[in-house]
Design a protein around this motif. Structure first.
Motif, PDB file in Angstrom:
ATOM      1  N   LEU A 102       0.829  -1.207   0.000  1.00  0.00           N
ATOM      2  CA  LEU A 102       0.000   0.000   0.000  1.00  0.00           C
ATOM      3  C   LEU A 102       0.863   1.256   0.000  1.00  0.00           C
ATOM      4  O   LEU A 102       2.026   1.232   0.395  1.00  0.00           O
ATOM      5  N   CYS A 103       0.239   2.333  -0.448  1.00  0.00           N
ATOM      6  CA  CYS A 103       0.929   3.615  -0.540  1.00  0.00           C
ATOM      7  C   CYS A 103      -0.140   4.698  -0.614  1.00  0.00           C
ATOM      8  O   CYS A 103      -1.152   4.523  -1.305  1.00  0.00           O
ATOM      9  N   PRO A 104       0.017   5.812   0.087  1.00  0.00           N
ATOM     10  CA  PRO A 104      -0.971   6.894  -0.024  1.00  0.00           C
ATOM     11  C   PRO A 104      -1.099   7.380  -1.466  1.00  0.00           C
ATOM     12  O   PRO A 104      -0.086   7.584  -2.141  1.00  0.00           O
ATOM     13  N   GLY A 105      -2.325   7.527  -1.941  1.00  0.00           N
ATOM     14  CA  GLY A 105      -2.547   8.080  -3.278  1.00  0.00           C
ATOM     15  C   GLY A 105      -2.998   7.088  -4.325  1.00  0.00           C
ATOM     16  O   GLY A 105      -3.376   7.490  -5.427  1.00  0.00           O
ATOM     17  N   ILE A 106      -2.993   5.783  -4.009  1.00  0.00           N
ATOM     18  CA  ILE A 106      -3.394   4.803  -5.023  1.00  0.00           C
ATOM     19  C   ILE A 106      -4.827   5.059  -5.481  1.00  0.00           C
ATOM     20  O   ILE A 106      -5.125   5.071  -6.680  1.00  0.00           O
ATOM     21  N   ASN A 107      -5.716   5.282  -4.528  1.00  0.00           N
ATOM     22  CA  ASN A 107      -7.120   5.522  -4.894  1.00  0.00           C
ATOM     23  C   ASN A 107      -7.282   6.796  -5.713  1.00  0.00           C
ATOM     24  O   ASN A 107      -8.160   6.881  -6.582  1.00  0.00           O
ATOM     25  N   THR A 108      -6.441   7.795  -5.435  1.00  0.00           N
ATOM     26  CA  THR A 108      -6.510   9.029  -6.227  1.00  0.00           C
ATOM     27  C   THR A 108      -6.139   8.750  -7.676  1.00  0.00           C
ATOM     28  O   THR A 108      -6.784   9.252  -8.608  1.00  0.00           O
ATOM     29  N   VAL A 109      -5.108   7.940  -7.895  1.00  0.00           N
ATOM     30  CA  VAL A 109      -4.706   7.585  -9.260  1.00  0.00           C
ATOM     31  C   VAL A 109      -5.840   6.833  -9.959  1.00  0.00           C
ATOM     32  O   VAL A 109      -6.177   7.120 -11.119  1.00  0.00           O
ATOM     33  N   ILE A 110      -6.438   5.868  -9.255  1.00  0.00           N
ATOM     34  CA  ILE A 110      -7.564   5.116  -9.839  1.00  0.00           C
ATOM     35  C   ILE A 110      -8.680   6.078 -10.237  1.00  0.00           C
ATOM     36  O   ILE A 110      -9.207   6.015 -11.362  1.00  0.00           O
ATOM     37  N   ARG A 111      -9.027   6.966  -9.315  1.00  0.00           N
ATOM     38  CA  ARG A 111     -10.107   7.918  -9.580  1.00  0.00           C
ATOM     39  C   ARG A 111      -9.807   8.763 -10.810  1.00  0.00           C
ATOM     40  O   ARG A 111     -10.673   8.961 -11.680  1.00  0.00           O
ATOM     41  N   GLU A 112      -8.591   9.269 -10.897  1.00  0.00           N
ATOM     42  CA  GLU A 112      -8.270  10.200 -11.983  1.00  0.00           C
ATOM     43  C   GLU A 112      -8.119   9.501 -13.326  1.00  0.00           C
ATOM     44  O   GLU A 112      -8.337  10.119 -14.369  1.00  0.00           O
ATOM     45  N   ILE A 113      -7.745   8.214 -13.320  1.00  0.00           N
ATOM     46  CA  ILE A 113      -7.733   7.478 -14.592  1.00  0.00           C
ATOM     47  C   ILE A 113      -9.158   7.327 -15.096  1.00  0.00           C
ATOM     48  O   ILE A 113      -9.461   7.582 -16.272  1.00  0.00           O
ATOM     49  N   VAL A 114     -10.062   6.926 -14.205  1.00  0.00           N
ATOM     50  CA  VAL A 114     -11.464   6.732 -14.591  1.00  0.00           C
ATOM     51  C   VAL A 114     -12.083   8.055 -15.059  1.00  0.00           C
ATOM     52  O   VAL A 114     -12.686   8.125 -16.139  1.00  0.00           O
ATOM     53  N   CYS A 115     -11.919   9.100 -14.250  1.00  0.00           N
ATOM     54  CA  CYS A 115     -12.530  10.394 -14.589  1.00  0.00           C
ATOM     55  C   CYS A 115     -11.862  11.026 -15.805  1.00  0.00           C
ATOM     56  O   CYS A 115     -12.536  11.657 -16.634  1.00  0.00           O
ATOM     57  N   GLY A 116     -10.539  10.861 -15.923  1.00  0.00           N
ATOM     58  CA  GLY A 116      -9.842  11.413 -17.082  1.00  0.00           C
ATOM     59  C   GLY A 116     -10.293  10.766 -18.376  1.00  0.00           C
ATOM     60  O   GLY A 116     -10.537  11.451 -19.386  1.00  0.00           O
ATOM     61  N   LEU A 117     -10.406   9.441 -18.383  1.00  0.00           N
ATOM     62  CA  LEU A 117     -10.884   8.749 -19.587  1.00  0.00           C
ATOM     63  C   LEU A 117     -12.299   9.187 -19.933  1.00  0.00           C
ATOM     64  O   LEU A 117     -12.630   9.419 -21.102  1.00  0.00           O
ATOM     65  N   TYR A 118     -13.134   9.326 -18.918  1.00  0.00           N
ATOM     66  CA  TYR A 118     -14.549   9.650 -19.136  1.00  0.00           C
ATOM     67  C   TYR A 118     -14.738  11.094 -19.606  1.00  0.00           C
ATOM     68  O   TYR A 118     -15.398  11.351 -20.623  1.00  0.00           O
ATOM     69  N   TYR A 119     -14.132  12.029 -18.862  1.00  0.00           N
ATOM     70  CA  TYR A 119     -14.406  13.447 -19.136  1.00  0.00           C
ATOM     71  C   TYR A 119     -13.544  14.031 -20.253  1.00  0.00           C
ATOM     72  O   TYR A 119     -13.966  14.974 -20.929  1.00  0.00           O
ATOM     73  N   MET A 120     -12.341  13.491 -20.455  1.00  0.00           N
ATOM     74  CA  MET A 120     -11.479  14.031 -21.516  1.00  0.00           C
ATOM     75  C   MET A 120     -11.700  13.328 -22.847  1.00  0.00           C
ATOM     76  O   MET A 120     -11.662  13.956 -23.908  1.00  0.00           O
ATOM     77  N   PRO A 146     -17.224   7.324 -13.042  1.00  0.00           N
ATOM     78  CA  PRO A 146     -16.967   8.492 -12.195  1.00  0.00           C
ATOM     79  C   PRO A 146     -17.779   8.485 -10.910  1.00  0.00           C
ATOM     80  O   PRO A 146     -17.292   8.914  -9.859  1.00  0.00           O
ATOM     81  N   LYS A 147     -19.001   7.970 -10.974  1.00  0.00           N
ATOM     82  CA  LYS A 147     -19.838   7.926  -9.773  1.00  0.00           C
ATOM     83  C   LYS A 147     -19.272   6.939  -8.751  1.00  0.00           C
ATOM     84  O   LYS A 147     -19.235   7.222  -7.549  1.00  0.00           O
ATOM     85  N   VAL A 148     -18.810   5.789  -9.215  1.00  0.00           N
ATOM     86  CA  VAL A 148     -18.248   4.764  -8.318  1.00  0.00           C
ATOM     87  C   VAL A 148     -17.002   5.277  -7.604  1.00  0.00           C
ATOM     88  O   VAL A 148     -16.788   5.009  -6.422  1.00  0.00           O
ATOM     89  N   VAL A 149     -16.159   6.020  -8.317  1.00  0.00           N
ATOM     90  CA  VAL A 149     -14.864   6.427  -7.757  1.00  0.00           C
ATOM     91  C   VAL A 149     -14.882   7.835  -7.173  1.00  0.00           C
ATOM     92  O   VAL A 149     -13.834   8.339  -6.749  1.00  0.00           O
TER      93      VAL A 149
END
Length: 487
Positions: A102-120, A146-149
């Protein structure tokens, strides 16, 4: 300019010693791939940006400090959206997997990959792979939207779960092929990036149109080339709480000693930066700097002197420090975990007992408190600076995959994000160089002995000899002596 195909590496050479260590592209092994206009050109978020497509020839220099007669040096391809993409939005079926500790920030990376693919890019098919690499063929998957993450960046850990090692490449690629996955985002440390490289090679061998992108994850900051890995700032910040507690305990008792063990299996960056940030640490021990306990110039002599002066002291030790001194436990030194990392003895407990034994023999009062905050630090959500870093990493990986690049890791190089071939981040580990200025700053801050004799210093300089010595340990050689992260 010329291109070298040695070891299947894409090396582009230019004038004045310019070298571009390029990353693979889908078109390298799949001929006549169609391209499409980048949907970002119609994205309202980017409408106000003057130049949202990067120049195809833009590169990032590995060395930022050079002399006037220095050669052109090594470069990496600059990240960012390209005018043409190699995937239509409806064609993309992305997957995300997290591997290792584990490492701080993993969930942030997951969130931004999902949202980046969706919104960009208008991508709405993203699959989360549960339980690390083996999850491709042995575990459930999670549809990610995006809603899930939406709120996962506020949590520590990883919503996808993780594991170490033990995967079968052919089964993973079979699963990728059967599920129709076209983009794979791999979040993990050097072991996971090695796995990603093998997966990419098998995908390439099969001629699949699948982009493989790595996001380097290590709280230890031991991945080479990049300035700093996500989670490192959070780790240093949280380590302050443990050091503060050790300091309060130590100064509250006669001859109080606080011992804090921090992460750092092979690299002492967290211990070093936490020590520099704290100002309450009297001695910092890291894997790169050998130390000894007994005799003149040893740790015990220094402790007796510091306790006599101040009445208390704080010691920070990285988990990989002093392993060679644990002679009674050497029979375990060659055992490894599933990721191939050495199983280390608990140096914090060991050194605490050694300190107690030393002072007991001399009939001296000692009040020692040992704190190991490792899992508390690893499990917390990331702080603001790491969240920003995670966002940039995720979006950079997306832009690269959409543009057809594959077999790459993304990360900041001299403050600019770049696409880095897998072999550059797996061939060695980033370590503190004890002949550099940063370590000298620490020694000056703590006023501790270096524990090195003149012969050790000469040997260390030989191992890390740059072509030209520059400020802050930077060098114009192809292999820098160090990268002082976050300065």
């Amino acid at each position: 300019m010329g291109t070298s195909s040695a070891d299947q590496r894409k090396i582009v050479t230019g004038d004045n010693g310019y070298v571009l260590e390029d990353v693979p592209h889908l078109s390298d092994y799949i001929p006549d791939l169609p391209t499409y206009p980048n949907p970002l050109q119609d994205n309202h978020s980017y409408s106000a940006v003057k130049q949202y497509f990067v120049n195809e020839d833009d590169t990032v220099a590995q060395q930022i400090i050079v002399h006037k007669n220095s050669p052109g040096g090594t470069h990496f391809r600059r990240v960012g959206p390209r005018q043409k993409v190699y995937f239509e939005s409806d064609e993309v079926h992305a997957s995300i997997v997290t591997c290792g500790g584990l490492c701080p920030g993993i969930n942030t990376v997951i969130r931004e990959i999902v949202c980046g693919l969706y919104y960009m890019y208008g991508v709405n098919k993203v699959l989360g792979i549960e339980g690390g690499y083996r999850g491709f063929y042995s575990r459930n998957t999670i549809p990610l939207t995006p809603k899930v993450v939406n709120d996962i960046h506020k949590r520590g850990g990883t919503i996808l779960g993780t594991s170490r090692g033990g995967h079968e490449t052919s089964k993973i690629v079979d699963s990728i092929q059967d599920r129709g996955i076209t983009q794979v985002y791999i979040i993990g440390g050097d072991g996971a990036q090695k796995g990603a490289s093998v997966i990419f090679e098998e995908i390439k061998r099969r001629g699949l149109k699948v982009a493989v992108a790595g996001i380097p994850k290590t709280i230890d900051n031991d991945i080479p080339v990049i300035d700093k890995s996500f989670g490192f700032d959070t780790g240093v910040e949280e380590a302050q709480r443990a050091i503060d507690a050790a300091h309060v305990e130590a100064e509250s008792f006669e001859n109080g000693v606080g011992v804090v063990k921090l992460m750092g299996r092979y690299s002492g960056f967290i211990a070093m930066y936490a020590t520099l940030a704290s100002r309450d640490v009297d001695c910092c021990l890291i894997p790169e700097s050998p130390f000894y306990l007994e005799g003149p110039g040893g740790l015990f002599e220094f402790m007796e002197k510091r306790l006599k002066e101040n009445g208390h002291m704080v010691i920070v030790i990285a988990e990989g420090a002093g392993q060679e001194l644990l002679s009674e436990s050497m029979h375990t030194m060659n055992q490894q975990d599933a990721s191939g990392n050495k199983l280390l003895q608990d140096v914090g407990l060991w050194i605490s007992q050694k300190i107690k034994d030393h002072f007991n023999k001399r009939k001296k009062v000692l009040n020692l408190k040992y704190i190991d905050p490792t899992y508390m630090i690893r499990a917390i959500p990331s702080i603001a600076s790491d969240n920003v870093n995670c966002t940039l990493l995720a979006q950079s990986a997306i832009h690269g995959a959409m543009a057809g690049y594959t077999g790459f890791t993304v990360g900041p190089v001299n403050g600019k994000h770049a696409y880095i071939p897998f072999y550059r981040v797996t061939e060695r580990q980033n370590k503190v160089v004890i002949t550099d200025r940063m370590w000298a700053r620490l020694l000056s801050s703590t006023n501790q002995p270096s524990f090195l004799n003149p012969k050790d210093i000469i040997e260390a300089k030989k191992e890390e000899q740059p072509k030209t010595q520059l400020l802050d340990g930077d060098s114009v050689s192809d292999e820098p002596t160090s990268k002082e992260n976050g300065k």
